[in-house]
Design a protein around this motif. Structure first.
Motif, mmCIF file in Angstrom:
data_model
loop_
_atom_site.group_PDB
_atom_site.id
_atom_site.type_symbol
_atom_site.label_atom_id
_atom_site.label_comp_id
_atom_site.label_asym_id
_atom_site.label_seq_id
_atom_site.Cartn_x
_atom_site.Cartn_y
_atom_site.Cartn_z
ATOM 1 N N LEU A 183 -36.732 -29.686 -3.331
ATOM 2 C CA LEU A 183 -37.794 -29.687 -3.734
ATOM 3 C C LEU A 183 -38.854 -29.518 -1.904
ATOM 4 C CD1 LEU A 183 -40.790 -29.923 -4.708
ATOM 5 C CD2 LEU A 183 -40.402 -32.587 -4.915
ATOM 6 N N VAL A 184 -37.931 -30.022 -0.943
ATOM 7 C CA VAL A 184 -38.104 -29.990 0.591
ATOM 8 C C VAL A 184 -37.958 -28.989 0.933
ATOM 9 C CG1 VAL A 184 -37.480 -30.607 2.480
ATOM 10 C CG2 VAL A 184 -37.485 -32.991 0.991
ATOM 11 N N GLY A 185 -37.380 -28.090 0.147
ATOM 12 C CA GLY A 185 -37.090 -26.624 0.982
ATOM 13 C C GLY A 185 -38.523 -26.062 0.875
ATOM 14 N N LEU A 186 -38.798 -25.940 -0.961
ATOM 15 C CA LEU A 186 -40.319 -25.444 -1.534
ATOM 16 C C LEU A 186 -41.178 -26.243 -0.586
ATOM 17 C CD1 LEU A 186 -39.323 -25.847 -5.402
ATOM 18 C CD2 LEU A 186 -39.217 -23.544 -4.282
ATOM 19 N N LEU A 187 -41.313 -26.982 -0.405
ATOM 20 C CA LEU A 187 -42.669 -28.004 0.106
ATOM 21 C C LEU A 187 -42.612 -27.896 1.861
ATOM 22 C CD1 LEU A 187 -42.300 -31.649 -1.390
ATOM 23 C CD2 LEU A 187 -44.115 -30.190 -1.837
ATOM 24 N N MET A 188 -42.035 -27.013 2.833
ATOM 25 C CA MET A 188 -41.244 -26.785 4.040
ATOM 26 C C MET A 188 -42.075 -25.036 3.879
ATOM 27 S SD MET A 188 -39.142 -27.043 6.997
ATOM 28 C CE MET A 188 -37.986 -28.097 6.255
ATOM 29 N N THR A 189 -42.180 -24.517 2.982
ATOM 30 C CA THR A 189 -42.457 -23.506 2.799
ATOM 31 C C THR A 189 -43.872 -23.847 2.316
ATOM 32 O OG1 THR A 189 -40.582 -22.400 2.119
ATOM 33 C CG2 THR A 189 -41.993 -21.131 1.749
ATOM 34 N N ALA A 190 -44.240 -24.464 1.178
ATOM 35 C CA ALA A 190 -45.522 -23.948 0.977
ATOM 36 C C ALA A 190 -46.960 -24.858 2.258
ATOM 37 C CB ALA A 190 -46.000 -25.269 -0.408
ATOM 38 N N ALA A 191 -46.011 -25.755 2.837
ATOM 39 C CA ALA A 191 -46.737 -26.429 3.969
ATOM 40 C C ALA A 191 -46.882 -25.142 4.810
ATOM 41 C CB ALA A 191 -46.172 -27.508 4.716
ATOM 42 N N PHE A 192 -46.268 -24.209 5.338
ATOM 43 C CA PHE A 192 -45.915 -23.371 5.856
ATOM 44 C C PHE A 192 -46.818 -22.246 5.536
ATOM 45 C CE2 PHE A 192 -44.974 -18.400 7.681
ATOM 46 C CZ PHE A 192 -45.767 -19.510 9.421
ATOM 47 N N PHE A 193 -46.849 -21.671 4.880
ATOM 48 C CA PHE A 193 -48.097 -20.896 3.927
ATOM 49 C C PHE A 193 -49.688 -21.197 3.876
ATOM 50 C CE2 PHE A 193 -44.204 -18.195 3.950
ATOM 51 C CZ PHE A 193 -44.190 -17.212 4.506
ATOM 52 N N LEU A 194 -49.473 -22.776 3.765
ATOM 53 C CA LEU A 194 -51.187 -22.992 3.472
ATOM 54 C C LEU A 194 -51.722 -23.383 5.109
ATOM 55 C CD1 LEU A 194 -50.544 -25.550 0.528
ATOM 56 C CD2 LEU A 194 -51.619 -23.856 0.309
ATOM 57 N N ALA A 195 -51.327 -23.729 5.859
ATOM 58 C CA ALA A 195 -51.872 -23.615 7.301
ATOM 59 C C ALA A 195 -51.631 -22.228 7.996
ATOM 60 C CB ALA A 195 -51.218 -24.490 7.580
ATOM 61 N N LEU A 196 -50.747 -21.441 7.662
ATOM 62 C CA LEU A 196 -51.003 -20.360 8.390
ATOM 63 C C LEU A 196 -52.091 -19.616 8.676
ATOM 64 C CD1 LEU A 196 -49.335 -18.005 10.368
ATOM 65 C CD2 LEU A 196 -48.904 -16.650 7.941
ATOM 66 N N LEU A 224 -37.738 -26.275 -10.666
ATOM 67 C CA LEU A 224 -39.261 -25.847 -11.238
ATOM 68 C C LEU A 224 -39.421 -24.394 -11.269
ATOM 69 C CD1 LEU A 224 -39.137 -28.333 -8.290
ATOM 70 C CD2 LEU A 224 -39.822 -28.697 -10.534
ATOM 71 N N LEU A 225 -40.496 -24.101 -11.998
ATOM 72 C CA LEU A 225 -40.267 -22.512 -11.782
ATOM 73 C C LEU A 225 -41.314 -22.198 -10.261
ATOM 74 C CD1 LEU A 225 -43.592 -22.692 -14.907
ATOM 75 C CD2 LEU A 225 -41.255 -21.571 -14.434
ATOM 76 N N LEU A 226 -41.118 -21.300 -10.027
ATOM 77 C CA LEU A 226 -40.851 -20.336 -8.943
ATOM 78 C C LEU A 226 -42.099 -19.521 -8.224
ATOM 79 C CD1 LEU A 226 -37.102 -19.610 -7.831
ATOM 80 C CD2 LEU A 226 -38.335 -21.758 -7.422
ATOM 81 N N TYR A 227 -42.460 -19.116 -9.600
ATOM 82 C CA TYR A 227 -43.711 -18.030 -9.283
ATOM 83 C C TYR A 227 -45.026 -19.054 -8.767
ATOM 84 C CZ TYR A 227 -45.493 -18.902 -14.196
ATOM 85 O OH TYR A 227 -45.797 -19.596 -14.543
ATOM 86 N N PRO A 228 -45.011 -20.041 -9.010
ATOM 87 C CA PRO A 228 -46.527 -21.365 -8.029
ATOM 88 C C PRO A 228 -46.303 -21.034 -6.549
ATOM 89 C CG PRO A 228 -46.038 -21.818 -10.637
ATOM 90 C CD PRO A 228 -44.896 -20.703 -10.448
ATOM 91 N N TRP A 229 -45.057 -21.509 -6.916
ATOM 92 C CA TRP A 229 -44.445 -21.653 -4.969
ATOM 93 C C TRP A 229 -45.293 -20.628 -4.378
ATOM 94 C CZ3 TRP A 229 -43.821 -26.352 -3.546
ATOM 95 C CH2 TRP A 229 -43.501 -27.316 -4.450
ATOM 96 N N MET A 230 -44.066 -18.970 -5.241
ATOM 97 C CA MET A 230 -44.202 -18.101 -4.120
ATOM 98 C C MET A 230 -45.391 -17.012 -4.384
ATOM 99 S SD MET A 230 -40.606 -16.747 -6.328
ATOM 100 C CE MET A 230 -40.686 -15.269 -5.461
ATOM 101 N N ALA A 231 -46.574 -17.823 -5.399
ATOM 102 C CA ALA A 231 -47.896 -16.525 -5.150
ATOM 103 C C ALA A 231 -48.589 -17.258 -4.178
ATOM 104 C CB ALA A 231 -48.320 -17.570 -6.407
#
Length: 176
Positions: free
Chosen positions: A64-77, A142-149
Protein backbone atom coordinates in the motif's frame (compact mmCIF):
# COMPACT_ATOMS: atom_id res chain seq x y z
CA UNK A 1 9.33 37.08 -18.47
CA UNK A 2 6.11 37.17 -16.54
CA UNK A 3 4.49 40.44 -17.48
CA UNK A 4 6.52 40.75 -20.69
CA UNK A 5 4.55 40.64 -23.91
CA UNK A 6 4.85 37.37 -25.75
CA UNK A 7 5.51 37.22 -29.45
CA UNK A 8 2.45 34.96 -29.72
CA UNK A 9 -0.07 37.64 -28.68
CA UNK A 10 -3.51 36.01 -28.55
CA UNK A 11 -2.05 32.55 -28.12
CA UNK A 12 -0.25 33.66 -24.97
CA UNK A 13 -3.44 35.21 -23.61
CA UNK A 14 -5.36 32.01 -24.31
CA UNK A 15 -2.64 29.93 -22.63
CA UNK A 16 -2.77 32.20 -19.58
CA UNK A 17 -6.55 31.80 -19.44
CA UNK A 18 -6.16 28.01 -19.59
CA UNK A 19 -3.57 28.27 -16.82
CA UNK A 20 -6.01 30.17 -14.59
CA UNK A 21 -8.69 27.53 -15.21
CA UNK A 22 -6.31 24.62 -14.76
CA UNK A 23 -4.64 25.80 -11.55
CA UNK A 24 -7.48 24.98 -9.11
CA UNK A 25 -7.75 21.42 -10.47
CA UNK A 26 -4.01 20.88 -10.18
CA UNK A 27 -3.94 22.33 -6.67
CA UNK A 28 -6.73 19.89 -5.74
CA UNK A 29 -4.69 16.99 -7.10
CA UNK A 30 -1.66 18.22 -5.14
CA UNK A 31 -3.78 18.27 -1.98
CA UNK A 32 -4.65 14.62 -2.68
CA UNK A 33 -0.92 13.95 -3.12
CA UNK A 34 -0.32 15.48 0.29
CA UNK A 35 -3.04 13.29 1.77
CA UNK A 36 -1.37 10.25 0.20
CA UNK A 37 1.93 11.30 1.81
CA UNK A 38 0.24 11.69 5.19
CA UNK A 39 -1.38 8.27 4.74
CA UNK A 40 2.06 6.77 4.08
CA UNK A 41 3.42 8.24 7.32
CA UNK A 42 0.37 7.07 9.30
CA UNK A 43 0.42 3.58 7.78
CA UNK A 44 4.12 3.07 8.44
CA UNK A 45 3.73 4.46 11.97
CA UNK A 46 0.85 2.13 12.77
CA UNK A 47 2.66 -0.84 11.26
CA UNK A 48 5.83 -0.14 13.26
CA UNK A 49 3.82 0.34 16.46
CA UNK A 50 1.95 -2.91 15.87
CA UNK A 51 5.20 -4.73 15.15
CA UNK A 52 6.81 -3.65 18.42
CA UNK A 53 3.79 -3.49 20.69
CA UNK A 54 1.71 -6.44 19.49
CA UNK A 55 4.25 -8.37 17.40
CA UNK A 56 1.73 -8.21 14.54
CA UNK A 57 2.67 -5.74 11.79
CA UNK A 58 0.20 -4.87 9.07
CA UNK A 59 0.89 -7.40 6.33
CA UNK A 60 -0.04 -5.09 3.47
CA UNK A 61 1.99 -2.01 4.50
CA UNK A 62 4.76 -2.27 1.88
CA UNK A 63 2.33 -2.84 -0.96
CA UNK A 64 0.00 0.00 0.00
CA UNK A 65 2.88 2.39 0.69
CA UNK A 66 4.22 1.70 -2.81
CA UNK A 67 0.83 2.45 -4.37
CA UNK A 68 0.38 5.59 -2.26
CA UNK A 69 3.88 6.82 -3.11
CA UNK A 70 3.27 6.38 -6.82
CA UNK A 71 -0.10 8.08 -6.49
CA UNK A 72 1.44 11.00 -4.58
CA UNK A 73 4.07 11.50 -7.27
CA UNK A 74 1.67 11.43 -10.20
CA UNK A 75 -0.94 13.55 -8.42
CA UNK A 76 1.61 16.29 -7.68
CA UNK A 77 3.42 16.17 -11.03
CA UNK A 78 1.04 18.39 -13.07
CA UNK A 79 1.13 21.27 -10.57
CA UNK A 80 4.89 21.03 -10.19
CA UNK A 81 5.15 21.10 -13.99
CA UNK A 82 2.81 24.07 -14.35
CA UNK A 83 4.75 26.06 -11.76
CA UNK A 84 8.16 24.79 -12.96
CA UNK A 85 9.09 23.88 -9.39
CA UNK A 86 10.92 20.71 -10.31
CA UNK A 87 14.66 20.23 -9.86
CA UNK A 88 16.59 21.76 -12.71
CA UNK A 89 20.12 22.74 -13.66
CA UNK A 90 20.16 26.13 -15.34
CA UNK A 91 23.83 27.12 -15.49
CA UNK A 92 23.96 27.06 -19.28
CA UNK A 93 20.55 28.51 -20.07
CA UNK A 94 20.78 31.23 -17.42
CA UNK A 95 23.78 32.64 -19.26
CA UNK A 96 22.11 32.79 -22.68
CA UNK A 97 20.76 36.02 -24.15
CA UNK A 98 17.01 36.54 -23.47
CA UNK A 99 15.93 35.53 -26.98
CA UNK A 100 17.83 32.26 -26.75
CA UNK A 101 16.44 31.65 -23.26
CA UNK A 102 12.95 31.99 -24.73
CA UNK A 103 13.84 29.51 -27.48
CA UNK A 104 15.26 27.12 -24.86
CA UNK A 105 12.03 27.47 -22.87
CA UNK A 106 9.95 26.64 -25.93
CA UNK A 107 12.19 23.67 -26.71
CA UNK A 108 11.94 22.47 -23.11
CA UNK A 109 8.14 22.75 -23.30
CA UNK A 110 8.08 20.82 -26.57
CA UNK A 111 10.27 18.04 -25.15
CA UNK A 112 8.06 17.90 -22.05
CA UNK A 113 4.87 17.59 -24.13
CA UNK A 114 6.40 14.91 -26.38
CA UNK A 115 7.67 12.92 -23.38
CA UNK A 116 4.30 13.08 -21.60
CA UNK A 117 2.40 12.02 -24.72
CA UNK A 118 4.86 9.18 -25.38
CA UNK A 119 4.62 7.94 -21.78
CA UNK A 120 0.82 8.29 -22.00
CA UNK A 121 0.76 6.08 -25.10
CA UNK A 122 2.94 3.50 -23.36
CA UNK A 123 0.86 3.31 -20.18
CA UNK A 124 -2.58 2.99 -21.81
CA UNK A 125 -2.16 -0.67 -22.86
CA UNK A 126 -1.10 -1.57 -19.31
CA UNK A 127 -4.16 0.19 -17.88
CA UNK A 128 -6.41 -1.57 -20.36
CA UNK A 129 -4.78 -4.93 -19.50
CA UNK A 130 -5.28 -4.37 -15.75
CA UNK A 131 -8.88 -3.24 -16.28
CA UNK A 132 -9.87 -6.06 -18.62
CA UNK A 133 -8.47 -8.73 -16.30
CA UNK A 134 -9.58 -7.05 -13.09
CA UNK A 135 -6.03 -7.33 -11.73
CA UNK A 136 -5.48 -7.01 -8.00
CA UNK A 137 -2.42 -6.43 -5.86
CA UNK A 138 -0.71 -9.52 -4.55
CA UNK A 139 -1.05 -9.11 -0.79
CA UNK A 140 -3.94 -6.74 -0.03
CA UNK A 141 -5.94 -7.74 -3.13
CA UNK A 142 -6.59 -4.10 -4.08
CA UNK A 143 -7.82 -3.40 -7.60
CA UNK A 144 -4.90 -1.99 -9.57
CA UNK A 145 -6.60 -0.13 -12.39
CA UNK A 146 -7.80 2.81 -10.24
CA UNK A 147 -4.21 3.38 -9.16
CA UNK A 148 -2.95 2.90 -12.70
CA UNK A 149 -5.50 5.37 -14.07
CA UNK A 150 -3.63 8.16 -12.28
CA UNK A 151 -0.74 7.82 -14.72
CA UNK A 152 -2.51 8.76 -17.97
CA UNK A 153 -4.49 11.47 -16.16
CA UNK A 154 -1.31 12.95 -14.72
CA UNK A 155 0.57 12.71 -18.00
CA UNK A 156 -2.14 14.47 -20.00
CA UNK A 157 -2.39 17.25 -17.42
CA UNK A 158 1.42 17.53 -17.31
CA UNK A 159 1.58 17.76 -21.12
CA UNK A 160 -1.04 20.50 -20.97
CA UNK A 161 0.99 22.26 -18.26
CA UNK A 162 4.15 22.12 -20.40
CA UNK A 163 2.24 23.56 -23.37
CA UNK A 164 0.61 26.29 -21.29
CA UNK A 165 3.94 27.36 -19.79
CA UNK A 166 5.63 27.47 -23.18
CA UNK A 167 2.81 29.33 -24.93
CA UNK A 168 2.09 31.73 -22.07
CA UNK A 169 5.68 32.97 -22.24
CA UNK A 170 6.75 31.34 -18.99
CA UNK A 171 10.33 30.20 -18.71
CA UNK A 172 9.57 26.51 -18.12
CA UNK A 173 12.07 26.63 -15.31
CA UNK A 174 14.82 27.73 -17.68
CA UNK A 175 16.93 30.61 -16.53
CA UNK A 176 16.29 32.90 -13.64
Amino acid sequence: MAGEPSSYGGLAAAAQAVERLLSPLLVGLAVLATAAGAAIVALVGVSVAMRYLANAPLYYTEELVGLLMTAAFFLALPLVTLRAEHVRVTILVANLPPAMRRAAGLLAGLFGVVFCLWFFALCLPWLEFAFSRNLKSEVARLLLYPWMALLPLSLMLSALAFAVRALAGRRNGVGT
